[in-house]
Design a protein around this motif. Structure first.
Motif, mmCIF file in Angstrom:
data_model
loop_
_atom_site.group_PDB
_atom_site.id
_atom_site.type_symbol
_atom_site.label_atom_id
_atom_site.label_comp_id
_atom_site.label_asym_id
_atom_site.label_seq_id
_atom_site.Cartn_x
_atom_site.Cartn_y
_atom_site.Cartn_z
ATOM 1 N N ASN A 153 0.758 -1.053 0.118
ATOM 2 C CA ASN A 153 0.069 0.160 -0.152
ATOM 3 C C ASN A 153 0.782 1.264 -0.015
ATOM 4 O O ASN A 153 0.501 2.340 -0.532
ATOM 5 N N TYR A 154 1.821 1.304 0.495
ATOM 6 C CA TYR A 154 2.945 2.391 0.785
ATOM 7 C C TYR A 154 3.353 2.606 -0.542
ATOM 8 O O TYR A 154 3.489 3.693 -0.996
ATOM 9 N N GLN A 155 3.875 1.645 -1.221
ATOM 10 C CA GLN A 155 4.536 1.577 -2.388
ATOM 11 C C GLN A 155 3.580 2.225 -3.484
ATOM 12 O O GLN A 155 3.867 3.062 -4.326
ATOM 13 N N LYS A 156 2.294 1.830 -3.422
ATOM 14 C CA LYS A 156 1.434 2.147 -4.382
ATOM 15 C C LYS A 156 0.988 3.541 -4.237
ATOM 16 O O LYS A 156 0.844 4.432 -5.241
ATOM 17 N N GLU A 157 0.875 4.009 -2.972
ATOM 18 C CA GLU A 157 0.654 5.525 -2.666
ATOM 19 C C GLU A 157 1.693 6.382 -3.003
ATOM 20 O O GLU A 157 1.406 7.148 -3.714
ATOM 21 N N ILE A 158 3.034 5.946 -2.854
ATOM 22 C CA ILE A 158 4.336 6.726 -3.365
ATOM 23 C C ILE A 158 4.146 6.694 -4.780
ATOM 24 O O ILE A 158 4.416 7.912 -5.459
ATOM 25 N N ASN A 159 3.727 5.728 -5.563
ATOM 26 C CA ASN A 159 3.559 5.617 -6.831
ATOM 27 C C ASN A 159 2.805 6.548 -7.434
ATOM 28 O O ASN A 159 2.958 7.382 -8.402
ATOM 29 N N THR A 160 1.710 6.676 -6.887
ATOM 30 C CA THR A 160 0.394 7.434 -7.309
ATOM 31 C C THR A 160 0.723 8.765 -7.136
ATOM 32 O O THR A 160 0.645 9.733 -7.933
ATOM 33 N N TYR A 161 1.653 9.127 -6.124
ATOM 34 C CA TYR A 161 2.036 10.687 -5.633
ATOM 35 C C TYR A 161 2.962 10.871 -6.595
ATOM 36 O O TYR A 161 3.035 12.119 -6.962
ATOM 37 N N LEU A 162 3.937 9.953 -7.067
ATOM 38 C CA LEU A 162 4.945 10.533 -7.999
ATOM 39 C C LEU A 162 4.520 10.373 -9.385
ATOM 40 O O LEU A 162 5.154 10.845 -10.312
#
Length: 150
Positions: free
Chosen positions: A134-143
């Motif tokens: 989930n953390y990885q997905k959020e960062i990917n979306t943010y970036l």
């Protein structure tokens, strides 16, 4: 980095490592469950043998063996089944006593506790995997990136 102690670029590797650990834990749990099942059957055979041995002794002393067998056929059959199972394991029947059974039961409890600890570790790893994904997905979306771009 603050939450998990790893950099964003190391998340995928950490997730793979946790999954590999969980696969190992699953294998260990399965193996231990098989051993526990075997130990439980062994203990049951020992308990039955010790508990029902008196019926076999009394049958040998009975004046009318047929009548005695008819009255106690269930206990005698259970005794002989347990005796047969123990002999097939090459167990010295003279060594079966309360203290040896208690030692086996203590070992069984320890093995069950070890499985619970392995399962707890496996669940903790699954939670951490989900959090990291989930953390990885959020960062990917943010970036604005998808995983292949990194």
């Amino acid at each position: 980095m603050d939450n998990y102690g790893i950099r964003y670029t190391d998340i995928s590797g950490h997730i793979k490592s946790l999954k590999a650990t969980n696969n190992y834990l699953a294998s260990s749990i399965s193996k231990n469950r098989d051993e526990i099942s075997e130990l439980r059957h062994f203990i049951d055979d020992c308990v039955l043998y010790k508990k029902l041995k008196i019926y076999s002794i009394n049958e040998a002393k009975a004046p009318d063996k047929e009548m005695y067998y008819q009255e106690h056929d269930t206990q005698l059959n259970a005794f002989h089944d347990a005796e047969f199972a123990l002999k097939n394991r090459n167990i010295d029947l003279s060594q079966i006593n309360s203290s040896s059974i208690k030692i086996l039961q203590k070992r069984l409890l320890q093995a069950e506790q070890e499985i619970r600890e392995l399962e707890d570790q496996q669940r903790q790893n699954e939670r951490e995997i989900n959090e990291l994904q989930n953390y990885q997905k959020e960062i990917n979306t943010y970036l604005g990136r998808n995983h292949e771009d990194i």
